[in-house]
Design an enzyme around this catalytic site. Structure first.
Site, PDB file in Angstrom:
ATOM      1  N   ASN A   1      48.702  14.343  44.998  1.00 22.81           N
ATOM      2  CA  ASN A   1      47.841  13.234  44.571  1.00 22.81           C
ATOM      3  C   ASN A   1      48.645  11.935  44.607  1.00 22.81           C
ATOM      4  OD1 ASN A   1      46.086  11.487  43.345  1.00 22.81           O
ATOM      5  ND2 ASN A   1      46.142  12.471  41.330  1.00 22.81           N
TER       6      ASN A   1
ATOM      7  N   LYS B   1      47.606   8.979  44.236  1.00 21.81           N
ATOM      8  CA  LYS B   1      47.067   7.957  43.322  1.00 21.81           C
ATOM      9  C   LYS B   1      47.001   6.595  44.028  1.00 21.81           C
ATOM     10  CE  LYS B   1      48.946  10.689  39.602  1.00 21.81           C
ATOM     11  NZ  LYS B   1      49.226  10.825  38.200  1.00 21.81           N
TER      12      LYS B   1
ATOM     13  N   HIS C   1      39.864  14.090  37.457  1.00 23.15           N
ATOM     14  CA  HIS C   1      41.276  13.857  37.107  1.00 23.15           C
ATOM     15  C   HIS C   1      41.335  13.141  35.762  1.00 23.15           C
ATOM     16  CE1 HIS C   1      45.358  12.325  37.142  1.00 23.15           C
ATOM     17  NE2 HIS C   1      45.625  13.267  38.040  1.00 23.15           N
TER      18      HIS C   1
ATOM     19  N   GLU D   1      43.010  10.791  34.671  1.00 19.98           N
ATOM     20  CA  GLU D   1      43.058   9.320  34.716  1.00 19.98           C
ATOM     21  C   GLU D   1      41.655   8.744  34.885  1.00 19.98           C
ATOM     22  OE1 GLU D   1      46.134   9.035  37.680  1.00 19.98           O
ATOM     23  OE2 GLU D   1      47.541   9.847  36.212  1.00 19.98           O
TER      24      GLU D   1
ATOM     25  N   GLU E   1      45.546  20.696  34.050  1.00 19.41           N
ATOM     26  CA  GLU E   1      46.499  19.591  33.913  1.00 19.41           C
ATOM     27  C   GLU E   1      46.469  19.065  32.478  1.00 19.41           C
ATOM     28  OE1 GLU E   1      47.334  17.592  37.893  1.00 19.41           O
ATOM     29  OE2 GLU E   1      45.497  16.679  37.175  1.00 19.41           O
TER      30      GLU E   1
ATOM     31  N   GLY F   1      52.520  12.707  34.590  1.00 16.74           N
ATOM     32  CA  GLY F   1      53.297  11.484  34.787  1.00 16.74           C
ATOM     33  C   GLY F   1      54.274  11.183  33.666  1.00 16.74           C
TER      34      GLY F   1
ATOM     35  N   SER G   1      53.774  16.952  35.840  1.00 16.44           N
ATOM     36  CA  SER G   1      55.218  16.843  36.015  1.00 16.44           C
ATOM     37  C   SER G   1      55.838  18.059  36.719  1.00 16.44           C
ATOM     38  CB  SER G   1      55.903  16.563  34.672  1.00 16.44           C
ATOM     39  OG  SER G   1      55.443  15.329  34.144  1.00 16.44           O
TER      40      SER G   1
HETATM   41  C1  PEP Z   1      48.564  14.351  38.685  1.00 16.27           C
HETATM   42  O1  PEP Z   1      48.386  13.170  38.860  1.00 16.27           O
HETATM   43  O2  PEP Z   1      47.635  15.151  38.895  1.00 16.27           O
HETATM   44  C2  PEP Z   1      49.871  14.800  38.216  1.00 16.27           C
HETATM   45  C3  PEP Z   1      50.009  16.051  37.859  1.00 16.27           C
HETATM   46  O3  PEP Z   1      50.863  13.860  38.158  1.00 16.27           O
HETATM   47  P1  PEP Z   1      52.446  14.155  37.908  1.00 16.27           P
HETATM   48  O4  PEP Z   1      52.834  15.281  38.809  1.00 16.27           O
HETATM   49  O5  PEP Z   1      53.126  12.878  38.235  1.00 16.27           O
HETATM   50  O6  PEP Z   1      52.574  14.541  36.467  1.00 16.27           O
END
Ligand code: PEP
Length: 263
Positions: free
Chosen positions: A12, A14, A98, A100, A170, A176, A216
């Protein structure tokens, strides 16, 4: 029971990369995908770069997806992008829900259910994201939140229509932040996802849906996470922007598939 679920790794991107940097990253990820056909690999660039990235990776086995799609089919929805538009520029997949967007843009489960309908009718693979906030986990309500999000977004969808569904667990507090869920906690959450799918549909369906972990994931922890029977791969943000790290993550997912075949 050993499964035959094909490992899935999503990158992703973003709201990152320039067009040139995205094309260069895509080329490197395509090489990694070509080297590890056991894993399904999808990258999710920003909308303006989708078509260019798709052309760049053509024939490599790497697929391209949208980071979101609208809940409506077409019409007066300024700034939104429809599932049909994604399909037309060559997308195979789309992220739905997601965190976000759930938390940053207040997207409801009812809206996500509509988006899922749009994705399915356009033949896109829906990757539905679920996960609890830190407060919800500390209240002991992580499983309840996961089940409620699945019930809400999958409402009105049949098992047949969801054949391509991927669920990304997630935890919001891990996205993040550099803070990864303990493998045992991630495994437990994945079991909750699968049990909820079995309750909503059937044990057979729950067993075949890929459930991947996001939050992460990086080059050093991917092998441990993907070594769990319940974790079918990952949805990766930050580390998917670094070609070498993402290649290591892809290799970790692919080797999970070889381990299952006892090689
Ligand atoms: C994501 O945006 O779905 C995500 C898991 O980000 P990160 O790997 O940076 O935590």
């Amino acid at each position: 029971m050993a499964t035959t679920r094909r490992p899935f790794v999503g990158g992703n991107w973003k709201m990152n990369t320039t067009r040139a940097a995205g094309l260069e990253l895509a080329r490197a990820v395509a090489d990694a995908a070509r080297a590890h056909p056991e894993a399904e690999v999808v990258v999710y660039p920003s909308f303006p770069f989708l078509e260019g990235v798709r052309e760049r990776v053509s024939g490599s086995g790497l697929s391209v997806g949208g980071q979101d799609c609208a809940g409506h089919q077409t019409g007066a929805h300024t700034g939104q992008v429809s599932a049909a538009m994604l399909q037309e520029v060559g997308c195979a997949s789309v992220l739905i829900g997601h965190s976000e967007r759930r938390h940053g843009l207040s997207e409801s489960d009812a809206l996500l259910s509509m988006k899922l309908h749009r994705a399915v009718e356009c033949g896109l693979q829906p990757v539905l994201c679920v996960g609890e906030t830190l407060a919800q986990r500390e209240e002991g309500n992580a499983d309840g939140v996961i089940a409620q999000q699945l019930h809400g977004a999958l409402h009105g969808h049949s098992e047949q229509s969801l054949a391509a569904l991927v669920i990304a667990y997630e935890p919001v507090w891990a996205i993040g932040t550099g803070r990864t869920a303990a493998v045992s906690d991630a495994e437990a959450a994945h079991r909750t996802v699968r049990q909820t799918l079995a309750d909503l549909y059937s044990a057979r369906f729950a067993e075949q849906v890929r459930v991947v972990y996001g939050g992460s994931v990086h080059a050093k922890n991917a092998a441990e996470l993907f070594g769990c029977e319940e974790i079918d791969g990952g949805l990766v943000g930050g580390a998917s922007l670094v070609a070498a790290d993402f290649a290591t993550i892809i290799a970790s997912a692919a080797s999970r598939s070889s381990m299952r075949r006892g090689r």
